[in-house]
Design a protein around this motif. Structure first.
Motif, PDB file in Angstrom:
ATOM      1  N   SER A 149       0.497  -1.160   0.109  1.00 18.37           N
ATOM      2  CA  SER A 149      -0.142   0.159   0.139  1.00 18.37           C
ATOM      3  C   SER A 149       0.926   0.832  -0.386  1.00 18.37           C
ATOM      4  O   SER A 149       0.308   1.836  -0.570  1.00 18.37           O
ATOM      5  CB  SER A 149      -0.565  -0.487   1.312  1.00 18.37           C
ATOM      6  OG  SER A 149      -0.286   0.471   2.318  1.00 18.37           O
ATOM      7  N   LEU A 150       1.817   0.717   0.336  1.00 21.37           N
ATOM      8  CA  LEU A 150       2.752   2.304   0.576  1.00 21.37           C
ATOM      9  C   LEU A 150       3.708   3.387  -1.236  1.00 21.37           C
ATOM     10  O   LEU A 150       3.932   3.724  -1.275  1.00 21.37           O
ATOM     11  CB  LEU A 150       4.035   2.271   0.992  1.00 21.37           C
ATOM     12  CG  LEU A 150       3.806   1.753   2.479  1.00 21.37           C
ATOM     13  CD1 LEU A 150       5.143   0.799   3.547  1.00 21.37           C
ATOM     14  CD2 LEU A 150       2.851   2.746   3.743  1.00 21.37           C
ATOM     15  N   LYS A 151       3.237   1.669  -1.920  1.00 22.59           N
ATOM     16  CA  LYS A 151       3.267   1.239  -3.206  1.00 22.59           C
ATOM     17  C   LYS A 151       4.838   2.471  -3.906  1.00 22.59           C
ATOM     18  O   LYS A 151       5.348   2.954  -4.534  1.00 22.59           O
ATOM     19  CB  LYS A 151       2.382   2.706  -4.263  1.00 22.59           C
ATOM     20  CG  LYS A 151       1.287   2.227  -4.061  1.00 22.59           C
ATOM     21  CD  LYS A 151       0.598   2.890  -4.986  1.00 22.59           C
ATOM     22  CE  LYS A 151      -1.047   2.992  -4.954  1.00 22.59           C
ATOM     23  NZ  LYS A 151      -1.404   1.467  -4.679  1.00 22.59           N
ATOM     24  N   LEU A 152       5.666   1.441  -2.769  1.00 21.44           N
ATOM     25  CA  LEU A 152       7.159   2.437  -3.208  1.00 21.44           C
ATOM     26  C   LEU A 152       7.606   1.210  -4.468  1.00 21.44           C
ATOM     27  O   LEU A 152       7.060  -0.220  -4.720  1.00 21.44           O
ATOM     28  CB  LEU A 152       8.229   1.634  -1.325  1.00 21.44           C
ATOM     29  CG  LEU A 152       7.839   2.374  -0.200  1.00 21.44           C
ATOM     30  CD1 LEU A 152       8.368   1.536   0.761  1.00 21.44           C
ATOM     31  CD2 LEU A 152       8.189   3.958  -0.183  1.00 21.44           C
ATOM     32  N   PRO A 153       8.502   1.855  -4.504  1.00 28.54           N
ATOM     33  CA  PRO A 153       9.514   2.023  -6.080  1.00 28.54           C
ATOM     34  C   PRO A 153      10.515   0.741  -5.926  1.00 28.54           C
ATOM     35  O   PRO A 153      11.468   0.703  -4.208  1.00 28.54           O
ATOM     36  CB  PRO A 153      10.324   2.955  -6.171  1.00 28.54           C
ATOM     37  CG  PRO A 153      10.726   3.638  -4.970  1.00 28.54           C
ATOM     38  CD  PRO A 153       9.461   3.698  -4.763  1.00 28.54           C
ATOM     39  N   VAL A 154      10.347  -0.945  -5.850  1.00 28.25           N
ATOM     40  CA  VAL A 154      11.252  -1.734  -5.397  1.00 28.25           C
ATOM     41  C   VAL A 154      12.134  -2.214  -7.028  1.00 28.25           C
ATOM     42  O   VAL A 154      11.992  -2.941  -7.570  1.00 28.25           O
ATOM     43  CB  VAL A 154      10.855  -3.036  -4.355  1.00 28.25           C
ATOM     44  CG1 VAL A 154      11.580  -4.179  -4.290  1.00 28.25           C
ATOM     45  CG2 VAL A 154       9.751  -2.458  -3.430  1.00 28.25           C
ATOM     46  N   ASN A 155      13.587  -2.036  -6.572  1.00 25.93           N
ATOM     47  CA  ASN A 155      14.057  -2.565  -6.821  1.00 25.93           C
ATOM     48  C   ASN A 155      14.850  -3.798  -7.287  1.00 25.93           C
ATOM     49  O   ASN A 155      14.996  -4.383  -7.983  1.00 25.93           O
ATOM     50  CB  ASN A 155      15.110  -1.654  -8.064  1.00 25.93           C
ATOM     51  CG  ASN A 155      14.393   0.030  -8.965  1.00 25.93           C
ATOM     52  OD1 ASN A 155      13.958  -0.360  -9.319  1.00 25.93           O
ATOM     53  ND2 ASN A 155      15.992   1.208  -8.228  1.00 25.93           N
ATOM     54  N   MET A 156      15.152  -4.184  -5.933  1.00 22.93           N
ATOM     55  CA  MET A 156      15.539  -5.235  -5.610  1.00 22.93           C
ATOM     56  C   MET A 156      14.912  -5.768  -4.137  1.00 22.93           C
ATOM     57  O   MET A 156      15.229  -4.546  -2.864  1.00 22.93           O
ATOM     58  CB  MET A 156      17.223  -4.879  -5.145  1.00 22.93           C
ATOM     59  CG  MET A 156      17.944  -5.268  -6.930  1.00 22.93           C
ATOM     60  SD  MET A 156      19.118  -5.046  -6.383  1.00 22.93           S
ATOM     61  CE  MET A 156      20.392  -4.804  -7.246  1.00 22.93           C
ATOM     62  N   ILE A 157      14.873  -7.187  -4.043  1.00 25.27           N
ATOM     63  CA  ILE A 157      14.180  -6.986  -2.512  1.00 25.27           C
ATOM     64  C   ILE A 157      16.031  -8.311  -2.370  1.00 25.27           C
ATOM     65  O   ILE A 157      15.733  -9.181  -2.502  1.00 25.27           O
ATOM     66  CB  ILE A 157      13.067  -8.449  -2.091  1.00 25.27           C
ATOM     67  CG1 ILE A 157      11.886  -7.239  -3.314  1.00 25.27           C
ATOM     68  CG2 ILE A 157      13.179  -9.066  -0.960  1.00 25.27           C
ATOM     69  CD1 ILE A 157      10.746  -7.858  -2.724  1.00 25.27           C
ATOM     70  N   ALA A 158      16.520  -8.277  -1.322  1.00 23.01           N
ATOM     71  CA  ALA A 158      17.813  -8.468  -0.659  1.00 23.01           C
ATOM     72  C   ALA A 158      17.729  -8.510   0.439  1.00 23.01           C
ATOM     73  O   ALA A 158      17.444  -8.412   1.534  1.00 23.01           O
ATOM     74  CB  ALA A 158      18.673  -7.004  -0.529  1.00 23.01           C
ATOM     75  N   THR A 159      17.492  -9.518   0.255  1.00 20.94           N
ATOM     76  CA  THR A 159      16.973 -11.013   1.385  1.00 20.94           C
ATOM     77  C   THR A 159      18.473 -11.098   2.496  1.00 20.94           C
ATOM     78  O   THR A 159      19.414 -10.809   1.837  1.00 20.94           O
ATOM     79  CB  THR A 159      16.339 -12.701   1.103  1.00 20.94           C
ATOM     80  OG1 THR A 159      17.529 -13.728   0.582  1.00 20.94           O
ATOM     81  CG2 THR A 159      15.561 -12.410   0.051  1.00 20.94           C
ATOM     82  N   SER A 160      17.574 -12.263   3.604  1.00 25.03           N
ATOM     83  CA  SER A 160      19.139 -12.578   4.382  1.00 25.03           C
ATOM     84  C   SER A 160      19.368 -14.136   3.797  1.00 25.03           C
ATOM     85  O   SER A 160      20.658 -14.581   4.795  1.00 25.03           O
ATOM     86  CB  SER A 160      19.025 -12.453   5.837  1.00 25.03           C
ATOM     87  OG  SER A 160      17.659 -13.369   6.024  1.00 25.03           O
ATOM     88  N   HIS A 161      18.506 -14.773   2.961  1.00 21.03           N
ATOM     89  CA  HIS A 161      19.546 -16.096   3.044  1.00 21.03           C
ATOM     90  C   HIS A 161      19.129 -16.271   1.579  1.00 21.03           C
ATOM     91  O   HIS A 161      17.881 -16.430   0.836  1.00 21.03           O
ATOM     92  CB  HIS A 161      18.403 -17.519   3.189  1.00 21.03           C
ATOM     93  CG  HIS A 161      18.879 -17.111   5.092  1.00 21.03           C
ATOM     94  ND1 HIS A 161      20.101 -17.952   5.668  1.00 21.03           N
ATOM     95  CD2 HIS A 161      17.833 -16.945   5.829  1.00 21.03           C
ATOM     96  CE1 HIS A 161      19.741 -18.290   6.979  1.00 21.03           C
ATOM     97  NE2 HIS A 161      18.843 -17.423   6.891  1.00 21.03           N
ATOM     98  N   GLY A 162      20.204 -17.181   0.194  1.00 15.52           N
ATOM     99  CA  GLY A 162      19.694 -16.995  -1.156  1.00 15.52           C
ATOM    100  C   GLY A 162      19.976 -15.776  -1.743  1.00 15.52           C
ATOM    101  O   GLY A 162      20.458 -15.219  -1.899  1.00 15.52           O
ATOM    102  N   VAL A 163      19.035 -15.730  -2.991  1.00 18.01           N
ATOM    103  CA  VAL A 163      18.867 -14.782  -3.691  1.00 18.01           C
ATOM    104  C   VAL A 163      18.985 -13.733  -3.216  1.00 18.01           C
ATOM    105  O   VAL A 163      18.379 -13.682  -3.045  1.00 18.01           O
ATOM    106  CB  VAL A 163      19.076 -15.441  -5.282  1.00 18.01           C
ATOM    107  CG1 VAL A 163      19.572 -16.455  -6.081  1.00 18.01           C
ATOM    108  CG2 VAL A 163      16.945 -16.041  -5.248  1.00 18.01           C
ATOM    109  N   ILE A 164      19.254 -12.616  -3.865  1.00 19.91           N
ATOM    110  CA  ILE A 164      18.330 -11.188  -4.518  1.00 19.91           C
ATOM    111  C   ILE A 164      17.548 -11.148  -5.373  1.00 19.91           C
ATOM    112  O   ILE A 164      18.275 -11.895  -6.400  1.00 19.91           O
ATOM    113  CB  ILE A 164      19.673  -9.913  -4.516  1.00 19.91           C
ATOM    114  CG1 ILE A 164      21.003 -10.273  -3.198  1.00 19.91           C
ATOM    115  CG2 ILE A 164      19.287  -8.850  -4.686  1.00 19.91           C
ATOM    116  CD1 ILE A 164      21.868  -9.862  -3.391  1.00 19.91           C
TER     117      ILE A 164
END
Ligand code: FEO
Length: 392
Positions: A210-225
Motif C-alpha cells: 500500500s506504500l507503493k514504494l518502488p522496489v528495484n531489489m529485494i535483498a534477503t538474508s538467505h539465498g538469492v537477491i
C-alpha cells in the motif's frame, strides 16, 4: 549490486541441517550481509557465528570495518547476528540499530550492553547523498524482533528472512539460478518456517504494497537477491499466506511389517483412480526427509496419516511429524488416518484426534485393518480411498 551497495555475506555450501538438526538444507545456504557506502557506511546484518572471524577479518581487509558508522541488526537469530560479538569487540562504539524486541533478543543471546539504538516503523537513518534507510518492523516474520529496511534512491528492500530460501550459490541474483530449484527452496522455507504466521505475512505484505514504494531489489538474508521482477516473490507469499493448497493429496505413514505400507499404496492407487487429475504423493516418514514431507502437506488439499498401533501408541516418525504439523498450524486442509493393528488398535484414533486438534477437518473416523491386510482388507482400503477422494 549497485555502485554503493555490496554483498559481504557467506556462502555455506556444506550446510546440511539448519535450526539445530530440525531443517534439512539439501542445497546449502547463504548468510547475506550487505554494506551500504554512501556518506555514511552502514552494515546490514552479519553471518552465522562459525564464520564470524572470517567475516570480520574480510571487512577489515576490504577497509570497511574502520569506516563503519552503524550496524543494522534486523533480526537476532544467530545466523544473522552471530558475528556481532566479534564485530563489536573490534568496534565497541558502533551504534546497533534494531527494533525494541531486537534489544531483548540480542541481549538474551549475547548478554552485552552494546550501543543500541531502537527504531520503529517509519524511523529513518540518513545515509547522506540524499538517501536514507527507512525501517519497517515486521514482527513474527518470523520472530518478534524481525524488521525490514528500505533504502530510498536505490529502492532496495532489505527483508531479512522474508522472501529468502536455503540455496547456496555464487550467482547472487534470482535470474541467474535454476528457477525450479529456487522455487522448491522458497516454498519449503515458507512451509516449514512461515506457515504459522501466515495471517501476519498477509497483513504486512498488504501494508508494504500500500506504500507503493518502488522496489528495484529485494535483498534477503538467505539465498538469492530478487532483482528480476522482485515482486514475483511477494505475490507468491501473498498466495501462500492464504490457506494455500493445490489439487494434491499427501499420504504420510510409517510401517513395521509392511502392512501399513500396503494400505498406503492401496490408498494412493484408489485416490488416483477416483480423481485422476489429483496429484497423489506418498512418503514413508522413517525414510523420507520430514521437511520435504511437510512441504508436501503445505501444498496439499488433504492428507492421510498412517501408523500401525505399537504398544498403545504410534511409530515415532509419525508421532514426531504430528507434533510438527501441530506447530505449523496449517489451515483449510482435510485429513484422515489409517493403520494396521493386532489387538487394541489405538493408533488411528490418536492420529484423528491430533489432526483435529491441529486444525484439520477430519473427514471420518479413519480406516483400520487387523494384522497383515489380506485381499478383503485391501479391497476395503481401496473403497475407503475412493470414498476419501470424494470427500476432499
Ligand atoms: Fe535466518 Fe530467523 O534466521
Amino acid at each position: 549490486m549497485t555502485q554503493t551497495v555490496s554483498w559481504v555475506g557467506k556462502v555455506d555450501w556444506d550446510l546440511l541441517r539448519f535450526h539445530g538438526d530440525e531443517y534439512s538444507t539439501h542445497k546449502g545456504s547463504t548468510y547475506n550481509s550487505y554494506v551500504v557506502e554512501e556518506e555514511k557506511t552502514v552494515l546490514i546484518d552479519t553471518v552465522w557465528k562459525p564464520y564470524s572471524k572470517e567475516f570480520v577479518d574480510n571487512l577489515e581487509t576490504e577497509g570497511i570495518l574502520g569506516g563503519l558508522d552503524a550496524v543494522i541488526a534486523q533480526h537476532a537469530e544467530s545466523d544473522h547476528s552471530g558475528a556481532l560479538p566479534d564485530l563489536l569487540a573490534r568496534r565497541p562504539d558502533l551504534p546497533v540499530y534494531c527494533s525494541t524486541n531486537g534489544i531483548k533478543s540480542l541481549k538474551g543471546h549475547y548478554h552485552k550492553d552494546w550501543n543500541f539504538k531502537v527504531v520503529k516503523t517509519g524511523d529513518e537513518y540518513d545515509l547522506g547523498n540524499g538517501k536514507k534507510l527507512v525501517f519497517i518492523e515486521a514482527p513474527m516474520l518470523h520472530w518478534p524482533d524481525s524488521m525490514f529496511s528500505y533504502m530510498t534512491g536505490d529502492a532496495i528492500l532489505f527483508s531479512n528472512d522474508a522472501f529468502g530460501q536455503h540455496l547456496a550459490t555464487e550467482k547472487l541474483y534470482n535470474d541467474l539460478v535454476d528457477q525450479d530449484e529456487l522455487y522448491d527452496e522458497c516454498i519449503k522455507y515458507y512451509a516449514n518456517i512461515l506457515t504459522p504466521f501466515s495471517t501476519l505475512v498477509k497483513a504486512k505484505i498488504e501494508q508494504v504494497l500500500s506504500l507503493k514504494l518502488p522496489v528495484n531489489m529485494i535483498a534477503t538474508s538467505h539465498g538469492v537477491i530478487w532483482r528480476d521482477n522482485p515482486t514475483q516473490i511477494v505475490l507468491k507469499y501473498l498466495e501462500w499466506s492464504q490457506d494455500y493448497k493445490e489439487d494434491r493429496v499427501t499420504i504420510l505413514y510409517d510401517t513395521m511389517w509392511e502392512g501399513t505400507r500396503a494400505l498406503a499404496d492401496t490408498l494412493a492407487l484408489a485416490i488416483n483412480d477416483a480423481s485422476p487429475a489429483t496429484t497423489v504423493i506418498s512418503h514413508c516418514l522413517s525414510k523420507f526427509d520430514k521437511n520435504d514431507a511437510l512441504t508436501d502437506v503445505f501444498r496439499s488439499k488433504a492428507i492421510l496419516l498412517g501408523s500401525p498401533t505399537v504398544g498403545k501408541g504410534l511409530l515415532t516418525a509419525v508421532a514426531g511429524t504430528l507434533e510438527e504439523i501441530k506447530g505449523l498450524a496449517f489451515k483449510g486442509k482435510k485429513a484422515a488416518a489409517f493403520g494396521t493393528y493386532g489387538w487394541s488398535g489405538e493408533a488411528v484414533k490418536i492420529m484423528v484426534d491430533s489432526l483435529a486438534k491441529s486444525g484439520f477437518e477430519v473427514v471420518d473416523e479413519g480406516f483400520r485393518a487387523m494384522w497383515n491386510p489380506d485381499e478383503d482388507a485391501l479391497k476395503a482400503a481401496y473403497e475407503y480411498g475412493r470414498a476419501f477422494a470424494a470427500k476432499i
